[in-house]
Design a protein around this motif. Structure first.
Motif, short mmCIF file in Angstrom:
data_model
loop_
_atom_site.label_atom_id
_atom_site.label_comp_id
_atom_site.label_asym_id
_atom_site.label_seq_id
_atom_site.Cartn_x
_atom_site.Cartn_y
_atom_site.Cartn_z
N SER A 139 0.69 -1.16 0.02
CA SER A 139 0.10 0.08 0.16
C SER A 139 0.75 1.15 -0.08
N ASN A 140 2.20 1.10 0.50
CA ASN A 140 2.99 2.41 0.51
C ASN A 140 3.98 2.30 -0.56
N LEU A 155 -1.18 -7.20 -11.88
CA LEU A 155 -2.71 -7.33 -11.44
C LEU A 155 -2.69 -7.70 -10.15
N PRO A 156 -1.99 -8.91 -9.58
CA PRO A 156 -2.37 -9.20 -8.26
C PRO A 156 -1.66 -8.24 -7.12
N MET A 157 -0.67 -7.57 -7.59
CA MET A 157 -0.08 -6.51 -6.71
C MET A 157 -1.00 -5.30 -6.78
N ASN A 162 -2.71 -4.11 -3.15
CA ASN A 162 -3.02 -2.75 -2.94
C ASN A 162 -1.84 -1.91 -2.99
N ALA A 163 -1.21 -2.14 -4.17
CA ALA A 163 -0.04 -1.40 -4.50
C ALA A 163 -0.42 0.16 -4.74
N LYS A 164 0.44 1.10 -4.31
CA LYS A 164 0.22 2.51 -4.21
C LYS A 164 0.28 2.75 -5.72
N ALA A 189 -6.87 0.70 -13.38
CA ALA A 189 -6.16 1.52 -14.50
C ALA A 189 -5.53 2.62 -13.98
N GLU A 190 -6.11 3.47 -12.90
CA GLU A 190 -5.80 4.57 -12.77
C GLU A 190 -4.31 4.60 -11.85
N LYS A 191 -4.07 3.46 -11.29
CA LYS A 191 -2.80 3.04 -10.50
C LYS A 191 -1.83 2.38 -11.15
N CYS A 192 -1.82 2.38 -12.51
CA CYS A 192 -0.77 1.80 -13.31
C CYS A 192 -0.39 2.66 -14.44
#
Length: 299
Positions: A139-140, A155-157, A162-164, A189-192
Motif C-alpha cells: 500500500s505504500n 494485477l495481483p499486486m 493494494n500497491a500504491k 487502471a488509474e494506479k498503473c
C-alpha cells in the motif's frame, strides 16, 4: 490442468461410439485410448493439450462435427487446442476449434486476467507466485514490473496487494492490449502506468523511483539488471529475480544473480528463494528475493 473426471470421460466415450457407429471395435478402442488425459477448464472454455485429437483416424468424421460434439461432452461453448509457445515475445499459437470469440478470462484469488488466447500465453504453473505477490502489503510502495506481459504480477499486486502504484513495461503489443483490458476489468487502471517498448531504452523515466522491482523473465533476466538497479530508490529496495536454475545445484544460480547485481556497487542481500515450477528436465523456474542496500556516496 484439470484431469479427466468420470462424467466427461464417459460422455467422450459415448460420443465416440455415436460418431463412429458401424466402425470396428478395434478402431473404437484406439480412439478411446487416444482421448486426452486432461485439459484446462475456465470461463466457457476447454483448452485441450498440444496434439490432442491429432490421430488421423479422427478424420473419419467431419472435424466441425467432432469439435461440436467434444464441446457438448465437456459442457463448454468454446474449444481451443494448445500450440507451441515461441519467439522472444512468448507468443501463443493456440487454435480455435469451436466457437467464435478469442478473448478469454481467468479468475485467480479474486484477480481477473483477460487475454486473447490465440496470441498470448498464460502459465498455470505460476499460480502460487501470483498469489504470493498479491499477498504482500504494498500500500505504500511504488513498484516497477519490468516484464509485465498481460499483468501476471502487476494485477495481483494492484488488486490484492493494494500497491500504491505500478509502472508496467512490456514490448509485446498483444500483451499490452490484454494488460490494459485486465487493468480496466479489475478497476485499477488509474494506479498503473504502462510503458511500451524495450525497458532498457526508457532512461530517466524509470531511474531512482521504485521501492520494488519484479524481473519475471525466463530463462534469465540478466539484460534487465542494470535497468532494475538504476530504478531502485537511493535508500534501497527489493528485487524479485526470476530465472532458470539447475535442479541439482540451484545455489549456483543464486550466487550468479547476487554476483551480477553486486557489480553495480550496492549491497545485495538474499531474503528468500522459491521454486515456482519445473522448467525442463533437470531445470527449475525459481525466484530469488533480494534486498538492495542504500546508494553509497561513491557510486
Amino acid at each position: 490442468m484439470r484431469g479427466v473426471s468420470r462424467v466427461p470421460k464417459e460422455k467422450l466415450v459415448s460420443m465416440i461410439h455415436e460418431l463412429f457407429k458401424g466402425q470396428n471395435e478395434q478402431l473404437i478402442e484406439e480412439l478411446i485410448e487416444d482421448l486426452p488425459k486432461g485439459w484446462e477448464r475456465f470461463d466457457d472454455v476447454a483448452l485441450l493439450p498440444l496434439n490432442a485429437f491429432s490421430n488421423s483416424r479422427w478424420d473419419l468424421v467431419n472435424r466441425e462435427t467432432l469439435w461440436e460434439n467434444v464441446s457438448v461432452a465437456l459442457n463448454v461453448k468454446r474449444l481451443f487446442r494448445k500450440g507451441e509457445i515461441s519467439g522472444e515475445r512468448r507468443e501463443s499459437s493456440a487454435e480455435l476449434l469451436h466457437g467464435n470469440r478469442l478473448d478469454v478470462e481467468r479468475i485467480e484469488h479474486g484477480v481477473n486476467f483477460v487475454y486473447r488466447i490465440t496470441e498470448c500465453m498464460f502459465s498455470q504453473g505460476n499460480l502460487n507466485e501470483r498469489k504470493r505477490m498479491g499477498d504482500l502489503d504494498l500500500s505504500n510502495e511504488e513498484i516497477l514490473d519490468l516484464y509485465a506481459g498481460i499483468g501476471y504480477y502487476t494485477l495481483p499486486m494492484l488488486v490484492r496487494g493494494n500497491a500504491k502504484h505500478v509502472t508496467a513495461t512490456e514490448w509485446n503489443p498483444n500483451a499490452i492490449r490484454d494488460l490494459r483490458k485486465g487493468l480496466e476489468r479489475n478497476k485499477v487502471a488509474e494506479k498503473c502506468k504502462v510503458i511500451e517498448g524495450d525497458n532498457r531504452s526508457h532512461g530517466n523515466l524509470l531511474e531512482a523511483r521504485f521501492d520494488r522491482v519484479v524481473l519475471g523473465l525466463l530463462p534469465q533476466a540478466w539484460d534487465g539488471f542494470e535497468t532494475a538497479m538504476k530504478a531502485i530508490r537511493p535508500i534501497g529496495g527489493i528485487l524479485h529475480v526470476h530465472g532458470v536454475a539447475s535442479t541439482k545445484n540451484p545455489e549456483e544460480w543464486e550466487e550468479e544473480v547476487i554476483m551480477r547485481l553486486s557489480q553495480f556497487r550496492r549491497s545485495v542481500t538474499k531474503i528468500d528463494v522459491f521454486k515456482i515450477k519445473s522448467y525442463a528436465p533437470y531445470w527449475d523456474h525459481r525466484v530469488l528475493d533480494v534486498k538492495i542496500g542504500p546508494l553509497s556516496s561513491n557510486s
